[in-house]
Every structure is written in structure tokens, then in C-alpha cells.
Motif scaffolding. Structure first.
Motif, PDB file in Angstrom:
ATOM      1  N   LYS A 116       2.046   9.714 -10.887  1.00  0.00           N
ATOM      2  CA  LYS A 116       1.021  10.196 -11.814  1.00  0.00           C
ATOM      3  C   LYS A 116      -0.297   9.428 -11.647  1.00  0.00           C
ATOM      4  CE  LYS A 116       0.176  11.057 -16.660  1.00  0.00           C
ATOM      5  NZ  LYS A 116       0.599  10.843 -18.019  1.00  0.00           N
ATOM      6  N   TYR A 117      -0.223   8.088 -11.650  1.00  0.00           N
ATOM      7  CA  TYR A 117      -1.470   7.307 -11.693  1.00  0.00           C
ATOM      8  C   TYR A 117      -2.006   6.918 -10.321  1.00  0.00           C
ATOM      9  CZ  TYR A 117      -0.565   7.102 -16.670  1.00  0.00           C
ATOM     10  OH  TYR A 117      -0.342   7.453 -17.970  1.00  0.00           O
ATOM     11  N   LYS A 118      -1.111   6.578  -9.389  1.00  0.00           N
ATOM     12  CA  LYS A 118      -1.602   6.104  -8.101  1.00  0.00           C
ATOM     13  C   LYS A 118      -1.844   7.273  -7.151  1.00  0.00           C
ATOM     14  CE  LYS A 118       0.793   4.204  -4.657  1.00  0.00           C
ATOM     15  NZ  LYS A 118       1.507   3.295  -3.739  1.00  0.00           N
ATOM     16  N   LEU A 119      -0.796   8.091  -6.958  1.00  0.00           N
ATOM     17  CA  LEU A 119      -0.952   9.209  -6.021  1.00  0.00           C
ATOM     18  C   LEU A 119      -1.692  10.391  -6.647  1.00  0.00           C
ATOM     19  CD1 LEU A 119       2.634   9.321  -4.432  1.00  0.00           C
ATOM     20  CD2 LEU A 119       0.603   8.219  -3.499  1.00  0.00           C
ATOM     21  N   GLN A 120      -1.556  10.534  -7.953  1.00  0.00           N
ATOM     22  CA  GLN A 120      -2.079  11.703  -8.668  1.00  0.00           C
ATOM     23  C   GLN A 120      -1.606  12.974  -7.984  1.00  0.00           C
ATOM     24  OE1 GLN A 120      -6.260  10.731  -8.940  1.00  0.00           O
ATOM     25  NE2 GLN A 120      -5.888   9.386 -10.658  1.00  0.00           N
ATOM     26  N   MET A 121      -0.302  13.017  -7.790  1.00  0.00           N
ATOM     27  CA  MET A 121       0.305  14.173  -7.120  1.00  0.00           C
ATOM     28  C   MET A 121       1.500  14.663  -7.923  1.00  0.00           C
ATOM     29  SD  MET A 121       0.355  12.840  -3.176  1.00  0.00           S
ATOM     30  CE  MET A 121       1.292  14.182  -2.462  1.00  0.00           C
ATOM     31  N   GLU A 122       1.771  15.951  -7.804  1.00  0.00           N
ATOM     32  CA  GLU A 122       2.961  16.522  -8.427  1.00  0.00           C
ATOM     33  C   GLU A 122       4.174  16.139  -7.580  1.00  0.00           C
ATOM     34  OE1 GLU A 122       3.260  18.119 -11.303  1.00  0.00           O
ATOM     35  OE2 GLU A 122       1.123  17.730 -11.580  1.00  0.00           O
ATOM     36  N   PRO A 123       5.341  15.977  -8.210  1.00  0.00           N
ATOM     37  CA  PRO A 123       6.542  15.599  -7.450  1.00  0.00           C
ATOM     38  C   PRO A 123       6.834  16.502  -6.245  1.00  0.00           C
ATOM     39  CG  PRO A 123       6.948  15.423  -9.808  1.00  0.00           C
ATOM     40  CD  PRO A 123       5.571  15.985  -9.662  1.00  0.00           C
ATOM     41  N   ASP A 124       6.640  17.826  -6.393  1.00  0.00           N
ATOM     42  CA  ASP A 124       6.944  18.711  -5.257  1.00  0.00           C
ATOM     43  C   ASP A 124       6.013  18.440  -4.070  1.00  0.00           C
ATOM     44  OD1 ASP A 124       9.040  19.867  -6.516  1.00  0.00           O
ATOM     45  OD2 ASP A 124       7.977  21.703  -7.115  1.00  0.00           O
ATOM     46  N   ARG A 144      10.637   1.760  15.911  1.00  0.00           N
ATOM     47  CA  ARG A 144      10.902   2.485  14.668  1.00  0.00           C
ATOM     48  C   ARG A 144       9.588   2.687  13.937  1.00  0.00           C
ATOM     49  NH1 ARG A 144      15.278   0.432  10.303  1.00  0.00           N
ATOM     50  NH2 ARG A 144      16.597   1.160  12.006  1.00  0.00           N
ATOM     51  N   ILE A 145       9.391   3.890  13.423  1.00  0.00           N
ATOM     52  CA  ILE A 145       8.260   4.110  12.515  1.00  0.00           C
ATOM     53  C   ILE A 145       8.818   4.148  11.099  1.00  0.00           C
ATOM     54  CG2 ILE A 145       6.424   5.701  11.800  1.00  0.00           C
ATOM     55  CD1 ILE A 145       6.124   6.520  14.725  1.00  0.00           C
ATOM     56  N   HIS A 146       8.211   3.368  10.236  1.00  0.00           N
ATOM     57  CA  HIS A 146       8.655   3.243   8.846  1.00  0.00           C
ATOM     58  C   HIS A 146       7.577   3.866   7.968  1.00  0.00           C
ATOM     59  CE1 HIS A 146       9.568   0.215   5.327  1.00  0.00           C
ATOM     60  NE2 HIS A 146       9.806   1.466   4.996  1.00  0.00           N
ATOM     61  N   THR A 147       7.890   5.012   7.408  1.00  0.00           N
ATOM     62  CA  THR A 147       6.886   5.686   6.593  1.00  0.00           C
ATOM     63  C   THR A 147       7.338   5.721   5.132  1.00  0.00           C
ATOM     64  OG1 THR A 147       5.524   7.666   6.410  1.00  0.00           O
ATOM     65  CG2 THR A 147       7.793   8.026   7.092  1.00  0.00           C
ATOM     66  N   PHE A 148       6.367   5.631   4.226  1.00  0.00           N
ATOM     67  CA  PHE A 148       6.766   5.546   2.811  1.00  0.00           C
ATOM     68  C   PHE A 148       5.804   6.322   1.925  1.00  0.00           C
ATOM     69  CE2 PHE A 148       3.597   2.799   0.748  1.00  0.00           C
ATOM     70  CZ  PHE A 148       2.927   2.269   1.847  1.00  0.00           C
ATOM     71  N   ILE A 149       6.346   6.727   0.771  1.00  0.00           N
ATOM     72  CA  ILE A 149       5.509   7.316  -0.281  1.00  0.00           C
ATOM     73  C   ILE A 149       6.152   6.956  -1.623  1.00  0.00           C
ATOM     74  CG2 ILE A 149       6.645   9.600  -0.349  1.00  0.00           C
ATOM     75  CD1 ILE A 149       3.667  10.737  -0.538  1.00  0.00           C
ATOM     76  N   ALA A 150       5.311   6.827  -2.642  1.00  0.00           N
ATOM     77  CA  ALA A 150       5.839   6.417  -3.944  1.00  0.00           C
ATOM     78  C   ALA A 150       6.572   7.573  -4.629  1.00  0.00           C
ATOM     79  CB  ALA A 150       4.704   5.926  -4.822  1.00  0.00           C
ATOM     80  N   THR A 151       7.655   7.217  -5.336  1.00  0.00           N
ATOM     81  CA  THR A 151       8.492   8.255  -5.955  1.00  0.00           C
ATOM     82  C   THR A 151       8.702   8.055  -7.461  1.00  0.00           C
ATOM     83  OG1 THR A 151      10.405   6.937  -5.286  1.00  0.00           O
ATOM     84  CG2 THR A 151       9.800   8.776  -3.847  1.00  0.00           C
ATOM     85  N   SER A 152       8.166   6.975  -8.015  1.00  0.00           N
ATOM     86  CA  SER A 152       8.388   6.771  -9.464  1.00  0.00           C
ATOM     87  C   SER A 152       7.373   7.610 -10.242  1.00  0.00           C
ATOM     88  CB  SER A 152       8.221   5.292  -9.817  1.00  0.00           C
ATOM     89  OG  SER A 152       6.908   4.875  -9.533  1.00  0.00           O
ATOM     90  N   PRO A 153       7.736   8.037 -11.456  1.00  0.00           N
ATOM     91  CA  PRO A 153       6.779   8.834 -12.242  1.00  0.00           C
ATOM     92  C   PRO A 153       5.441   8.118 -12.402  1.00  0.00           C
ATOM     93  CG  PRO A 153       8.947   8.834 -13.273  1.00  0.00           C
ATOM     94  CD  PRO A 153       9.036   7.897 -12.112  1.00  0.00           C
TER      95      PRO A 153
END
Ligand code: KIV
Ligand code: ZN
Length: 515
Positions: A110-118, A97-106
């Protein structure tokens, strides 16, 4: 067993558990734990985070190449290089199994990923699709789901399932959730997401408020069919939900939980002891299920009740979780072959004949002092001889300690330091302190001692004492282990083990916090 009622047990002792400061394990140690999890019939073993370091990669690969009965998983961020590395490490697995993750909390976006939700959704879709090119079993985690907005979770999860995710994990990364609310969130997600029936919903709870198990169980009652957990609740900060508590809760209360697990519960206590021995994290005596007092009855009223009818005060049988299954395994007259085959039965691999010889002579020495040798003794003995093998910079040659009422104890220690024999003498507030001061007089390490603990491995005054010392230097923390029937010698061994680890190990990277 209907699939609807099967609760998948996903163990992350070797990944999230290893993220506890001071709990890093070697490849051989991880393999021993993986084999004991396989014996316990854990469904999925998260063996590590393949991209984190060469050591992590090698461990995931070794476990994938060896374990046959459990599915082997590697964690990866939602990045191509992580997914490719995970897939490479998992190549030899019977089931992967490959377990992949990304953060989804605002706050994380905003602060860690510095990415827009889309953009986060787009990256998640890309990662799941890439992972599906390697295996048809892909787990997608919404990191910090416990603090994410439900509408956003619905969008990203629906997209991840469309992209091919077969398990959707809802982690309470920072241990913020409260049982009723968390269970309801999981139930709402399953209800609202149109394709939720195409994936198994999982939870991964941290224990910052002491609610990891309660939150996980609440989610199970709202439709989660996988729980992520660790032996002894080991894990980042306050730890993860404990496997033994989850498994025994659903087994003991079938009136509340309409699920069954595949776990052989008699393997729980041996696995708990193994993890504790290897990591040097002792199990508190009053810990549920696996603590030394978990089935001990002190009060006269309780003892009387138990003798008359066990169920008056016991909701589980100690033997069902593997207590008292301690068999007398070997003794003074046992030969090398008996020793080798018992070691193999315990899932311990000694890499060479030299290692076997070393362990066997340590066993003979121990059998002279202690007549009955149990499985726990063998685990401690192997960890102890491996600790000596791990790095030979400092070795104990001999030592003596005098301790007398009213006089400061004195320790004399002779060490081999880079092959040169050196001796020193020092006093201390007690015999152990004097020993550590004498060692420091020789090595001047500059480390600071953070924890010292002694555990008796079996019962009886002839038991081996197993000592853990946790030391810190420049922000790095390592645990040293030592076992001996003499606890002062065990302490010296543990201290030297920690010093050797401090010299040899590379600081470990944990890219989980990186983008
Ligand atoms: O706590 C967490 O969010 C994790 C994820 C990577 C599953 O460990
Ligand atoms: Zn976690």
C-alpha cells in the motif's frame, strides 16, 4: 548426501552485510571475502546488487569472473533494468543466480509500492520469466514475508514457481517473527502450495529481536532447505542470521536437524576475522563461535572439568571452527617471494608491483617491531597499506605524543595535505584525543566521531593494535581503519583513512527501498 537433506548456505555478507551503515567495502576487499567464502565452500555467494552503483556492478562482475566453486548471485528488484544489469554482471560466472524480489506485505504494497496485490503478482511473474531468459537458477523473494498474509503468499509463490523460480525465499525483512510461528508459516506454505516441490524454500531472517538464527533454524525444521546468512551476523540494522551460528547449530545437533551443509567449518574463524578487519566491525568477545571468549574457560570448576574430560563443558571443538589454526607464517628474514606467495594463498590481490612493494616494505617494518607475523597481521597490514593508497589527500608524515601523569597529553602531527606539508600541535583528554585534535587543527573537517575501538590483532603485548573509527558528516557514515604496533599511531592512521574516504567516496545508493 540426499538433496532432501542438504541445507544450502547462501551468504549475503557482501550484499545485505554491506548495507550496515559504515560497512561499505571496495571491490578488492569484496573479492578477498568472496575467495574466503569459496574456500569455506559456501554454496551461493550474493555478491551485491548490480544496479545499485557502478561500484556494485564492478564488484559482482569481478567476483563472477574469479570465483569458480560457489554459485554467484546478484540481487535485483522485480524490474527489467535491474534484472538485465544483474545478468550482465554475472556473465562470466561458472554458476550464476539472479535473485529478484518484490514486497508482499499489505503495508509495503500500500505505502511503498502503491500497487494492488494482483499487479504485484503480475510483476513478480514477469520478473521471474525475464530472469529465466538469462539463467536457469532464479530466486524469488517476497520482501517482508514475515508480515505478509499467508493466502497472498501462497498465490504469489505458486505463480513465481510456475514462472520458473527455482528458489523461493521467505524473508523476515524487519525481524518481526518468532521462532515457532515463523517455522509453522514456512511449513504451511510448503504444504499448501501445490507446486512447492519444484523449488527449494529458503529463509532470510533479520535480527531486530535477536531471533534471526532461532527463526531460521525453526524454518529448517519445517522444510526450509536454504538459509541466508552473513559472517558475524553483519547486516542491515541489527544484522542478519549469522552463518557461523547456523552452520554449527545444525552440525552440533544432528539429533534435532536432519540436514547437512557443505561448509568447511575450519574456515569460519579466519573468515570472521577477515570480515571484521575489512569492515572495521569488531566481533564482541562473547559472540558465539567466533568471539575471543567463545572457547575460553575462566571458572576453576570449568577448567578442572575440561582438563579431566573436555566434553564436560565443551559442545564443540575450537579447532573445528578454525581457532588455534594460526600458523606462524613469516618473520623478519622472510623474503619478497615468500611474502608474495603467502599473500596470494590468503586470497589477497595486490593490483600492481608498486602495491606489492609498498606492502612488503610495511611488512619488513612490522617484522622489525614484532617477530612473529600471523595471517591476521598480514590482512591488517594489507588493509592498512590499501587504506593509505585509497586516497592520498591526507597522509601522515610523522607524529609525537607526550603523556605524563597529571599533565594534559600533547600531540604534534605533521601531515601532507594535498601535497603540502603542514604541522600542528594540540592537547586532549588522552593521547588519542590529543592526536585527533591536532589533526583537526589542520583539516577542520567538520566530521563527528561516532565510534572509536581498538582491537589487538594477535595476542601478546607486541601485537598490532587495529583501530576503527566511525565518523559521520551530513548523514554519511564511513569507517576508517589503521593498524600499528603503536596504538596512537594506529589511531591517527584510522582517523586519516576515514577523512580520506569521506572526501573520496560517492554516497552509495541502496535502491532496495525504492519501488
Ligand atoms: O531483508 C530482505 O527482505 C532482503 C531481501 C531483498 C531478500 O534483504
Ligand atoms: Zn535482508
Amino acid at each position: 548426501m540426499s538433496m532432501h537433506n542438504k541445507l544450502v548456505i547462501f551468504d549475503t555478507t557482501l550484499r545485505d552485510g554491506e548495507q550496515s551503515p559504515g560497512a561499505s567495502m571496495t571491490k578488492a576487499e569484496k573479492l578477498r571475502i568472496a575467495k574466503s567464502l569459496e574456500k569455506m565452500r559456501v554454496d551461493v555467494i550474493e555478491a551485491g546488487f548490480a544496479i545499485a552503483s557502478q561500484g556494485d556492478f564492478d564488484s559482482v562482475k569481478a567476483i563472477a569472473d574469479t570465483v569458480r566453486e560457489s554459485r554467484i548471485c546478484s540481487l535485483s528488484r522485480a524490474l527489467d533494468k535491474d534484472i538485465d544489469r544483474a545478468a550482465e554482471a554475472l556473465k562470466g560466472a561458472e554458476a550464476s543466480r539472479i535473485h529478484t524480489f518484490i514486497a508482499t506485505s499489505p503495508i509495503h504494497m500500500k505505502y511503498k509500492l502503491q500497487m494492488e496485490p494482483d499487479a504485484v503478482i503480475a510483476q513478480a511473474i514477469h520478473a521471474v520469466k525475464r530472469a529465466r531468459n538469462y539463467t536457469d537458477d532464479v530466486e524469488f523473494s517476497c520482501e517482508d514475508a514475515g508480515r505478509s498474509e499467508i493466502d497472498f503468499l501462497c498465490r504469489i509463490i505458486e505463480a513465481a514457481i510456475d514462472a520458473g523460480a527455482t528458489t523461493i525465499n521467505i524473508p523476515d525483512t524487519v525481524g518481526y517473527a518468532i521462532p515457532a510461528q515463523f517455522g509453522e508459516t514456512v511449513g504451511t506454505l510448503i504444504e499448501r502450495i501445490p507446486n512447492s516441490d519444484k523449488a527449494i524454500f529458503s529463509v532470510h531472517c533479520h535480527n531486530d529481536l535477536g531471533l534471526a538464527v532461532a527463526n531460521s533454524l525453526s524454518a529448517v525444521n519445517h522444510g526450509a532447505r536454504q538459509v541466508e546468512c552473513t559472517i558475524n551476523g553483519l547486516g542491515e540494522r541489527a544484522g542478519n542470521a549469522s552463518l557461523e551460528e547456523l552452520v554449527m547449530a545444525v552440525r552440533t545437533r544432528p539429533d534435532i536437524f536432519d540436514v547437512v551443509t557443505n561448509i568447511d567449518t575450519t574456515q569460519i574463524v579466519p573468515a570472521s576475522k577477515l570480515v571484521s578487519t575489512i569492515t572495521g566491525f569488531p566481533v564482541q568477545p562473547n559472540k558465539a563461535i567466533v568471539g575471543a571468549n567463545a572457547f575460553a574457560h575462566e571458572s576453576g570448576i570449568h577448567q578442572d572439568g575440561i582438563l579431566k574430560h573436555r566434553e564436560t563443558y565443551e559442545i564443540m571443538k575450537a579447532e573445528d571452527v578454525g581457532w588455534h589454526t594460526n600458523s606462524l607464517v613469516l618473520g623478519k628474514h622472510s623474503g619478497r617471494n615468500a611474502f608474495r606467495s603467502r599473500i596470494e594463498e590468503l586470497g589477497i590481490t595486490l593490483e600492481s608491483e608498486t602495491a606489492l612493494n609498498k606492502a612488503f616494505s610495511a611488512f619488513k617494518e612490522l617484522a622489525d617491531k614484532k617477530h612473529e607475523i600471523f595471517d591476521e597481521d598480514l590482512h591488517a597490514l594489507v588493509s592498512d597499506t590499501k587504506a593509505i593508497e585509497a586516497d592520498e589527500r591526507y597522509q601522515l608524515v610523522c607524529m609525537s605524543v607526550t603523556s605524563e601523569t597529571g599533565v594534559a597529553p600533547v600531540a604534534k602531527v605533521t601531515l601532507l595535505v594535498d601535497g603540502e606539508e603542514l604541522s600542528a600541535e594540540n592537547t586532549g583528554s588522552g593521547p588519542v584525543d590529543a592526536t585527533f585534535c591536532a589533526i583537526e587543527a589542520l583539516v577542520e573537517s567538520g566530521i563527528s566521531l561516532q565510534l572509536y575501538s581498538v582491537n589487538s590483532i594477535t595476542s601478546g603485548t607486541d601485537s598490532q593494535g587495529e583501530v576503527t573509527v566511525r565518523v559521520e558528516k551530513g548523514g554519511r557514515i564511513v569507517n576508517g581503519l589503521g593498524a600499528d604496533t603503536d596504538i596512537v599511531i594506529a589511531s591517527a592512521k584510522a582517523y586519516l583513512h576515514a577523512l580520506n574516504l569521506m572526501c573520496s567516496t560517492q554516497a552509495k545508493r541502496h535502491p532496495q527501498g525504492e519501488v
